[in-house]
Design a protein around this motif. Structure first.
Motif, mmCIF file in Angstrom:
data_model
loop_
_atom_site.group_PDB
_atom_site.id
_atom_site.type_symbol
_atom_site.label_atom_id
_atom_site.label_comp_id
_atom_site.label_asym_id
_atom_site.label_seq_id
_atom_site.Cartn_x
_atom_site.Cartn_y
_atom_site.Cartn_z
ATOM 1 N N ASN A 121 53.209 42.636 39.517
ATOM 2 C CA ASN A 121 52.437 43.659 40.197
ATOM 3 C C ASN A 121 51.513 44.459 39.299
ATOM 4 O O ASN A 121 50.875 45.402 39.742
ATOM 5 N N SER A 122 51.455 44.164 38.003
ATOM 6 C CA SER A 122 50.565 44.915 37.122
ATOM 7 C C SER A 122 49.124 44.481 37.332
ATOM 8 O O SER A 122 48.846 43.464 37.945
ATOM 9 N N THR A 123 48.204 45.260 36.803
ATOM 10 C CA THR A 123 46.791 44.907 36.946
ATOM 11 C C THR A 123 46.401 43.864 35.924
ATOM 12 O O THR A 123 46.997 43.781 34.855
ATOM 13 N N PRO A 124 45.394 43.033 36.253
ATOM 14 C CA PRO A 124 44.920 42.049 35.271
ATOM 15 C C PRO A 124 44.253 42.746 34.102
ATOM 16 O O PRO A 124 44.018 43.944 34.143
ATOM 17 N N PHE A 125 43.922 41.989 33.085
ATOM 18 C CA PHE A 125 43.510 42.558 31.818
ATOM 19 C C PHE A 125 41.991 42.647 31.693
ATOM 20 O O PHE A 125 41.422 42.371 30.663
ATOM 21 N N ALA A 126 41.328 42.981 32.756
ATOM 22 C CA ALA A 126 39.884 43.202 32.734
ATOM 23 C C ALA A 126 39.554 44.113 33.906
ATOM 24 O O ALA A 126 40.412 44.397 34.729
ATOM 25 N N ALA A 127 38.336 44.596 33.977
ATOM 26 C CA ALA A 127 37.952 45.511 35.049
ATOM 27 C C ALA A 127 37.787 44.729 36.340
ATOM 28 O O ALA A 127 36.695 44.354 36.739
ATOM 29 N N LEU A 128 38.920 44.456 37.003
ATOM 30 C CA LEU A 128 38.893 43.671 38.230
ATOM 31 C C LEU A 128 39.339 44.536 39.397
ATOM 32 O O LEU A 128 40.211 45.393 39.259
ATOM 33 N N ASN A 129 38.786 44.323 40.555
ATOM 34 C CA ASN A 129 39.295 44.932 41.774
ATOM 35 C C ASN A 129 39.017 43.992 42.923
ATOM 36 O O ASN A 129 38.439 42.924 42.757
ATOM 37 N N HIS A 130 39.446 44.394 44.094
ATOM 38 C CA HIS A 130 39.344 43.486 45.235
ATOM 39 C C HIS A 130 37.905 43.133 45.576
ATOM 40 O O HIS A 130 37.638 42.114 46.208
ATOM 41 N N ASN A 131 36.949 43.978 45.182
ATOM 42 C CA ASN A 131 35.556 43.748 45.544
ATOM 43 C C ASN A 131 34.790 42.884 44.552
ATOM 44 O O ASN A 131 33.661 42.512 44.812
ATOM 45 N N ASN A 132 35.390 42.617 43.384
ATOM 46 C CA ASN A 132 34.651 41.792 42.417
ATOM 47 C C ASN A 132 35.459 40.598 41.956
ATOM 48 O O ASN A 132 35.433 40.199 40.826
ATOM 49 N N LEU A 133 36.188 40.001 42.903
ATOM 50 C CA LEU A 133 37.018 38.856 42.564
ATOM 51 C C LEU A 133 36.242 37.550 42.582
ATOM 52 O O LEU A 133 36.819 36.497 42.533
ATOM 53 N N TYR A 134 34.936 37.646 42.692
ATOM 54 C CA TYR A 134 34.131 36.433 42.751
ATOM 55 C C TYR A 134 33.002 36.513 41.747
ATOM 56 O O TYR A 134 32.480 37.581 41.460
ATOM 57 N N LEU B 205 36.668 32.049 31.109
ATOM 58 C CA LEU B 205 37.540 33.222 31.092
ATOM 59 C C LEU B 205 37.311 34.103 32.310
ATOM 60 O O LEU B 205 38.255 34.592 32.926
ATOM 61 N N GLN B 206 36.048 34.302 32.688
ATOM 62 C CA GLN B 206 35.736 35.185 33.806
ATOM 63 C C GLN B 206 36.387 34.700 35.098
ATOM 64 O O GLN B 206 36.991 35.474 35.841
ATOM 65 N N LEU B 207 36.254 33.418 35.376
ATOM 66 C CA LEU B 207 36.846 32.865 36.591
ATOM 67 C C LEU B 207 38.367 32.982 36.559
ATOM 68 O O LEU B 207 39.001 33.334 37.551
ATOM 69 N N GLY B 208 38.962 32.693 35.398
ATOM 70 C CA GLY B 208 40.412 32.791 35.279
ATOM 71 C C GLY B 208 40.912 34.202 35.521
ATOM 72 O O GLY B 208 41.959 34.419 36.165
ATOM 73 N N LEU B 209 40.175 35.195 35.011
ATOM 74 C CA LEU B 209 40.548 36.592 35.241
ATOM 75 C C LEU B 209 40.489 36.927 36.730
ATOM 76 O O LEU B 209 41.360 37.629 37.259
ATOM 77 N N GLN B 210 39.486 36.411 37.416
ATOM 78 C CA GLN B 210 39.353 36.688 38.833
ATOM 79 C C GLN B 210 40.435 35.987 39.645
ATOM 80 O O GLN B 210 40.944 36.545 40.626
ATOM 81 N N VAL B 211 40.801 34.798 39.230
ATOM 82 C CA VAL B 211 41.901 34.093 39.885
ATOM 83 C C VAL B 211 43.202 34.872 39.693
ATOM 84 O O VAL B 211 43.993 35.040 40.631
ATOM 85 N N HIS B 212 43.423 35.357 38.487
ATOM 86 C CA HIS B 212 44.614 36.172 38.210
ATOM 87 C C HIS B 212 44.606 37.420 39.095
ATOM 88 O O HIS B 212 45.627 37.805 39.680
ATOM 89 N N GLY B 213 43.435 38.072 39.201
ATOM 90 C CA GLY B 213 43.325 39.249 40.060
ATOM 91 C C GLY B 213 43.632 38.928 41.504
ATOM 92 O O GLY B 213 44.293 39.692 42.211
ATOM 93 N N ARG B 214 43.164 37.773 41.964
ATOM 94 C CA ARG B 214 43.419 37.343 43.341
ATOM 95 C C ARG B 214 44.916 37.142 43.567
ATOM 96 O O ARG B 214 45.446 37.483 44.639
#
Length: 424
Positions: free
Chosen positions: A5-18, A105-114
């Motif tokens: 349940n922790s946050t991913p390791f970059a500035a990610l949120n539900h609106n920028n998962l793509y 890396l960017q895509l992987g971070l977004q997948v992790h956020g998702r």
């Protein structure tokens, strides 16, 4: 199993998962998912199949293949059935593997956020896949934060993290992680031990290497040839040829690489007598010495200034299994002459090498530039500089660049000294 349940390791949120890419814009995807009810259980069909390749080739040659892969990845994220845990784990694992393949890396971070937003359970298998992704893209902060928070860490997780620190040259942390792995009760495998022995070898830490080896013996782990080479190399680089010799003699089968390691170890100690003893034993055991064997001996003689012996093995190399001197052989003679104060001889050997059509490498060029600097041969040095500019791998070599800086500095100082003498 716990939810991650922790946050991913970059500035990610539900609106920028793509990704900000016109092909996979969030609005386009929403429209796509509303008008197309065809679901995809995994991304294998789109990312790994030959059909995907044919689609990519027929749509447009101007759009990179990776863009289609990214589009398929995001599409499958929208079509996941979150009520089916097995399907989610499979799909996310495949997505992460392909993120590793394209090193995104960017895509992987977004997948992790998702995964976090969707409440996907980070089981042992999926956690290992995510960790492997962070390791492969060399994201050290992301790797360590994820690893430290994982509730289940298997041998694959430990291997990934230890391998990353070893690859990045943090050898002390590589060894520390190994001890933590043991304390946690995880048994190392043949992928872990070579990395730890490499770290000990690089640090010249004989005691730590001996502890790791002793532990390996206590758990009855003999390992494959890769493991044997790694601890043999460790003892040799730590200067303990006595232990290396004892362990080598105890091994039931040794390949040419391990024989060469023993030869190289004794050559580094200038014990040519024992080095040749191992060469003879190689032949008796039915293992043919190769070019590495003779280059090791040739280089050893050249380094200590025994050029008569070095030249002998250089000229007779063709008689040892029809082996021709290669760039390593030539460079050994050039470097040896330079190191022993014979820059003119080094340049003569270089001329012969070029005449033979042997292409120089960065080590060869650096030695030749240094020889020109020592002899104040500005014209020759500039010619070699011009050759480097035309050769991409040489022009981009830091080793060569440093030699050129030293060359121009010495030549400039020589001209200034001559001017001062004339003034006086």
């Amino acid at each position: 199993m716990a939810f991650y349940n922790s946050t991913p390791f970059a500035a990610l949120n539900h609106n920028n998962l793509y990704l900000q890419n016109p092909l996979i814009h969030p609005l386009n995807l929403r429209s796509f998912s509303h008008h197309h009810h065809h679901r995809f259980s995994t991304i294998t069909k789109y990312v790994n199949s030959s059909k995907a390749k044919s689609i990519n080739q027929t749509v447009s040659n101007s759009v990179p293949e990776n863009d289609f892969m990214l589009k398929n990845v995001v599409t499958i994220l929208h079509s996941l059935d979150l009520t089916n845990p097995d399907e989610c784990v499979q799909s996310y694992a495949l997505i992460l593997r392909n993120c590793r393949k394209i090193h995104n890396l960017q895509l992987g971070l977004q997948v992790h956020g998702r995964m976090i937003v969707s409440g996907v359970e980070l089981c042992e298998f999926l956690g290992s896949q995510l960790l492997e992704f962070y390791c492969k893209v060399c994201c050290i902060d992301g790797t360590r934060k994820l690893f430290d928070k994982m509730t289940e860490r298997n041998v694959f997780s430990w291997t990934s993290v230890i391998g990353l620190y070893c690859e990045l040259g943090d050898y002390e942390e590589t060894i520390n992680l190994f001890y933590l792995m043991i304390d946690e009760g995880v048994r190392p495998d043949h992928f872990v031990f070579p990395k730890v022995f490499k770290a000990c070898a690089q640090l010249k830490d004989y005691r730590a290497g001996k502890d790791v080896y002793d532990y390996m013996m206590t758990i009855g782990f003999e390992g494959n040839n890769c493991v044997k080479r790694s601890f043999l190399d460790m003892f040799i680089k730590c200067g303990r040829m006595d232990i290396a010799r004892r362990l080598f003699d105890q091994m039931s089968s040794n390949d040419v690489i391990m024989w060469n390691m023993m030869v190289s170890g004794y050559v580094s100690k200038r014990d040519f007598k024992r080095a040749f003893r191992y060469v003879e034993q190689m032949r008796l055991k039915g293992v043919m010495p190769d070019r590495v064997t003779w280059n090791t001996i040739l280089s050893g003689y050249a380094q200590v200034g025994q050029f008569k012996e070095a030249a002998k093995y250089f000229s007779e190399m063709g008689g040892f299994g029809e082996l021709e001197p290669n760039i390593v052989s030539w460079t050994a003679l050039i470097t040896g002459n330079l190191q022993n104060g014979y820059p003119f001889q080094a340049l003569n050997i270089f001329r012969k090498m070029v005449t033979k059509g042997v292409k120089p490498n960065s080590t060869t060029i650096s030695s030749v530039i240094s020889a020109c600097a020592n002899l104040s041969l500005k014209k020759h040095g500039k010619e070699i500089h011009g050759y480097c500019i035309k050769t991409e791998e040489l022009d981009s070599s830091l080793f060569v660049s440093n030699s050129l800086i030293d060359f121009y500095s010495k030549c400039q100082n020589a001209l200034l000294n001559m001017a001062m003498v004339r003034l006086l």
